[in-house]
Design an enzyme around this catalytic site. Structure first.
Site, PDB file in Angstrom:
ATOM      1  CD  GLU A 166      25.729  38.724  40.048  1.00 23.38           C
ATOM      2  OE1 GLU A 166      27.115  38.459  39.634  1.00 23.38           O
ATOM      3  OE2 GLU A 166      24.712  38.022  40.105  1.00 23.38           O
ATOM      4  CG  MET A 224      48.481  54.494  33.642  1.00 19.86           C
ATOM      5  SD  MET A 224      49.221  55.779  32.684  1.00 19.86           S
ATOM      6  CE  MET A 224      47.958  56.577  31.959  1.00 19.86           C
ATOM      7  CG  PHE A 279      22.471  29.527  50.432  1.00 17.38           C
ATOM      8  CD1 PHE A 279      23.610  29.044  50.308  1.00 17.38           C
ATOM      9  CD2 PHE A 279      21.500  29.493  49.605  1.00 17.38           C
ATOM     10  CE1 PHE A 279      24.338  28.800  49.078  1.00 17.38           C
ATOM     11  CE2 PHE A 279      22.333  29.480  48.216  1.00 17.38           C
ATOM     12  CZ  PHE A 279      23.369  28.995  47.906  1.00 17.38           C
ATOM     13  CD  GLN A 280      23.333  32.572  47.023  1.00 15.68           C
ATOM     14  OE1 GLN A 280      21.979  32.988  46.535  1.00 15.68           O
ATOM     15  NE2 GLN A 280      24.040  32.256  45.993  1.00 15.68           N
ATOM     16  CE  LYS A 318      12.832  33.245  47.443  1.00 15.02           C
ATOM     17  NZ  LYS A 318      13.740  31.942  47.347  1.00 15.02           N
TER      18      LYS A 318
HETATM   19  C1  LIG Z   1      40.086  47.035  38.635  1.00 16.02           C
HETATM   20  C2  LIG Z   1      41.417  47.766  38.280  1.00 16.02           C
HETATM   21  N1  LIG Z   1      42.683  47.221  38.800  1.00 16.02           N
HETATM   22  C3  LIG Z   1      43.813  47.947  38.728  1.00 16.02           C
HETATM   23  C4  LIG Z   1      43.921  49.021  38.226  1.00 16.02           C
HETATM   24  C5  LIG Z   1      45.268  49.658  38.259  1.00 16.02           C
HETATM   25  N2  LIG Z   1      45.593  50.041  36.769  1.00 16.02           N
HETATM   26  C6  LIG Z   1      45.202  51.374  36.028  1.00 16.02           C
HETATM   27  S1  LIG Z   1      45.822  51.224  34.558  1.00 16.02           S
HETATM   28  C7  LIG Z   1      45.902  49.751  34.526  1.00 16.02           C
HETATM   29  C8  LIG Z   1      46.496  49.170  33.264  1.00 16.02           C
HETATM   30  C9  LIG Z   1      45.661  48.988  32.518  1.00 16.02           C
HETATM   31  O1  LIG Z   1      46.129  48.373  31.279  1.00 16.02           O
HETATM   32  P1  LIG Z   1      45.205  48.149  29.902  1.00 16.02           P
HETATM   33  O2  LIG Z   1      43.692  47.872  29.940  1.00 16.02           O
HETATM   34  O3  LIG Z   1      45.997  47.330  28.998  1.00 16.02           O
HETATM   35  O4  LIG Z   1      45.368  49.511  29.325  1.00 16.02           O
HETATM   36  P2  LIG Z   1      46.595  50.496  28.835  1.00 16.02           P
HETATM   37  O5  LIG Z   1      47.037  51.177  29.701  1.00 16.02           O
HETATM   38  O6  LIG Z   1      47.613  49.363  28.336  1.00 16.02           O
HETATM   39  O7  LIG Z   1      46.007  51.207  27.634  1.00 16.02           O
HETATM   40  C10 LIG Z   1      46.145  49.222  35.812  1.00 16.02           C
HETATM   41  C11 LIG Z   1      46.374  47.811  35.996  1.00 16.02           C
HETATM   42  C12 LIG Z   1      42.594  49.565  37.933  1.00 16.02           C
HETATM   43  N3  LIG Z   1      42.563  51.041  37.517  1.00 16.02           N
HETATM   44  N4  LIG Z   1      41.509  49.063  38.114  1.00 16.02           N
END
Ligand SMILES: Cc1ncc(C[n+]2csc(CCOP(=O)(O)OP(=O)(O)O)c2C)c(N)n1
Ligand SMILES: [Mg+2]
Lengths: 566, 176
Positions: A56, A481, A118-119, A168
């Protein structure tokens, strides 16, 4: 559409409402509590295409991508309980990025509500803080008016996500159907009235300014005000910078486009935010990623705020003049009131900073002297083939900032990214929707190896429906990042950010998607070209330098003028 | 830092089940304590009114009211200081019946405070006091030394000295 009443079920009414609203495509995933509606979808499949996502979350991000490139309302459907809760991330994302969505969820029969059936889950309660509006329908005869209201609220004014939860029994019940589109809601003013004096005051400040600067946001795109905006920029001669979601409203190559503001924005517009004498904010909301420390943000400047949402005015930054209304009309009305001007020496200040950024950051990013591939050079290679005429969808992380900093844009609605929520896993499904919302355009999803694996299952959807998106994974084998922040602010302690990745090419091939992986500079240009020229979907992994950083950067809590180049 | 003050927030709404949740999450997100929240009909048919009491800076209350007003089913939201409103709260005090006879001052306290006795039986009696917060508080401190079996106070209800003009707002919506 006929006004005559017909006796149909609530489930069929849902479909008829969608058709009446002009919907021909929706994304979703079936389950017990929404089965009556799916049964009707089966009957109406020649008029309404349902795309079965693999999760989803995939369905709703696809609906978001669709809304962003088509300018129409995206529709996502799910069953009760886990189906509904799986939508929540996308709803929150759409709320903070003002994306028009109608989400339809099934709910347990009304006599079971509140009994932990349920659900059963209180999705109306759960989604309240992250929807523009939501409603639970327990009677079939309420479906037409509530659906009409849902579409009206989602698309009008500052757009946003709406959720309609239908029990439903209401789906099964028969009633006399007729449909009337919603023309207004008594307690809701979609577009606030513009005070003519505010336009005069704004014009006076603009005409007298010596160092004015524009910062525009997604409001220009959502308001379909690109032409009015460009006319204003060109007549006023004022340098204009963009927020991440505003990008592509004005072409990258425009003389007065001075780049991006904010955390990883350009050097000039960030520095000069604290030098300008007038800051003209257009359809943007002064997010903290844009302003850095508010105590030291543009304190020397007068501020004009063009805004559709009264709650955004004076929320983060106090303004001298607020021009309320849709920017499409306010900017058009402003135009005759302003003088034609140019600001050669002020513009030269931006160019001088550009030159520094070019030498210290951009040159090395686009044309690295090291062996390892950089993210910037991958994007440069994409630009060279597309000429900027592609929709760039990004995930969240370093690759997102690199893609947005270096991608060139020639047309509006060409960037789809998760700005306000920063949702990893957004890009792959959003790109499917973006492609279906703009089928004639090239759509390239730029994704990190981390985020890709959050919604990688949507390769199944791409395969089944042969959706022609180009999936470009920039693999640095890190949650890059976060690793960058660990390097800069946590003494290189790389806690849980390094990843051992699977063979991505094999995975794509498992879904019958042509795939390639490159790690050498001499192979890059051809690989990018092949990706873009191969009809249908394509997967390309580029193995990039593992520990590159994104600069410039405004550290959290620092002032925009303390932007770092290294 | 701006000074924190009591503000009465009045929210006029369409009747809608989900609204209490929608309004209270706005406070929740900013970690604001609702000192009280009451819902009732208003002077206009089919329009409901929430009266919310908070203590915060004006800058913050202004932003919160803006975010409340933005909710689709909210017609209009206002905030007012204590000086700008006429407000009342009702408190109930449950006391042991024997005190009424053993402690003659109690009768005096009740009389002086303008409170009324709601019910008396062999075991206990209940006093009710309607007034401003300081008045119900004064009675509370006066009775406390004798021992209160139970005490409760209702949320604040308030009307403003200035007109609210909700009918005009509604007319505005209707005309569009
Ligand atoms: C759902 C979610 N979980 C955690 C984060 C925190 N976060 C921001 S950037 C990042 C790293 C992303 O890694 P990648 O997809 O490999 O991209 P890169 O920065 O290496 O280009 C994380 C964990 C987020 N933004 N979204
Ligand atoms: Mg990565």
């Amino acid at each position: 559409m006929s006004k005559n009443k017909e006796r149909i079920t609530g489930a069929e009414a849902v479909i008829r409402c969608l058709l009446a609203e002009g919907v021909d495509l929706l994304y979703g995933y079936p389950g017990g509590a929404i089965m009556p509606v799916y049964d009707e979808l089966y009957k109406y499949q020649d008029k309404l295409t349902h795309i079965l996502a693999r999760h989803e979350q995939g369905a709703i991000h696809a609906a978001q991508g669709y809304a962003r490139t088509s300018g129409r309302v995206g529709v996502a459907m799910a069953t009760s309980g886990p189906g509904a809760t799986n939508l929540v991330t996308g709803i929150a994302d759409a709320q903070i990025d003002s994306t028009p969505l109608v989400c339809i969820t099934g709910q347990v029969a009304s006599h079971l509500l509140g009994s932990d059936a349920f659900q059963e889950t209180d999705i109306v309660g759960i989604s309240t803080p992250v929807t523009k509006w939501n409603i639970q329908i327990t009677k079939a005869e309420d479906i037409p008016t509530m659906m009409a209201k849902a579409f009206y609220i989602a698309r009008s004014g500052r757009p946003g996500p709406v959720l309609v939860d239908i029990t439903k029994d209401a789906q099964f019940a028969e009633f006399d159907f007729s449909y009337e589109p919603c023309k207004g809601v008594r307690s809701y003013k979609a577009i606030p009235a513009t005070d003519p004096q505010s336009l005069k005051d704004a014009a006076a400040l603009i005409n007298d300014a010596e160092k004015p600067m524009i910062v525009w946001g997604q409001g220009v795109i959502l308001g379909e005000a690109e032409a009015e905006f460009k006319a204003f920029v060109e007549k006023s001669g004022i340098p204009a910078a963009w927020t991440i979601l505003g990008v592509s409203a004005l072409e990258t190559a425009h003389d007065l486009n001075v780049g991006m503001v904010g955390m990883h924005g350009n050097y000039g517009p960030n520095k000069l935010t604290n030098e300008c004498d007038l800051l003209i904010a257009i359809g943007m909301r002064f997010d903290d990623r844009v302003t850095g420390n508010l105590e030291t943000y543009a304190k020397q400047a007068k501020v004009i705020h063009f805004e559709i949402d009264p709650a955004e005015v004076n929320k983060n930054v106090m303004c001298e003049v607020a021009v309320m209304g849709s920017v499409k009309t306010t900017l058009a009305d402003l135009l005759p009131l302003i003088k034609e001007k140019t600001y050669a020496s002020w513009l030269a200040e931006f160019k001088a900073f550009d030159k520094i950024e070019q030498e210290k950051v951009i040159q090395e990013e686009l044309y690295p002297s090291k062996d390892g591939l950089s993210m910037g050079e991958v994007i440069r290679n994409v630009n060279e083939v597309t000429g900027g005429d592609a929709v760039i969808v990004t995930d969240v992380g370093q690759h997102q900032m690199m893609a947005i900093r270096y991608a060139e844009f020639v047309k509006s609605k060409s960037n789809v990214t998760s700005g306000g929520l920063g949702t990893m896993g957004f890009a792959l499904p959003a790109a499917m929707g973006a492609k279906q919302g703009a089928p004639d355009r090239q759509v390239v999803a730029v994704i990190g190896d981390g985020g890709y694996q959050m919604t990688i299952q949507e390769l199944g959807t791409i395969f089944q429906y042969n959706i022609g998106v180009k999936v470009l994974v920039l693999n640095n084998e890190f949650l890059g990042m976060v690793r960058q922040w660990q390097e800069l602010f946590f003494d290189n302690r790389y806690a849980s950010t390094e990843m051992v990745n699977p063979n991505f090419v094999k995975i794509a091939e498992g879904y019958n998607i042509p795939a390639n992986s490159v790690s050498k500079r001499e192979d890059l240009a051809d690989a990018v070209k092949t990706m873009l020229e191969t009809p249908g979907p394509y997967f390309l992994e580029v193995r990039v330098e593992k520990e590159n950083n994104v600069f410039p950067m405004i550290p959290t809590g620092a002032s925009v003028s303390d932007i770092r180049l290294s | 830092m701006e000074e924190k003050k009591y503000y009465t927030i009045s929210v006029y709404t369409e009747n809608n089940v989900g609204l209490v949740n929608r309004i209270s999450t706005i406070f929740l997100k900013r970690h604001v304590n609702l000192l009280s929240m009451t819902a009732s009909e208003s002077e206009i048919e089919d329009v409901y009114r929430f009266t919310i009491l908070v203590k915060m800076t004006e800058e913050k209350v202004k932003k919160i009211v803006g975010q409340i007003e933005k909710q689709i089913e909210v017609i209009k939201a206002y905030y007012h200081t204590d000086e700008e409103t006429i407000s009342q709260e009702t408190a109930l005090y449950k006391v042991k019946s024997e005190l009424l006879f053993d402690e003659p001052q109690i009768q005096n306290i009740i009389k002086k405070s303008g409170a009324s006795i709601v019910t008396v039986n062999k075991k206990f009696f209940v006093i009710s006091k309607t007034g401003r917060r300081i008045e119900t508080e004064a009675l509370h401190s006066a009775l406390k030394p004798f021992g209160l079996l139970q005490f409760t106070r209702s949320g604040r209800i308030a009307v403003t000295k200035e007109a609210m003009m909700i009918s005009d707002v509604l007319k505005d919506f209707d005309e569009e």
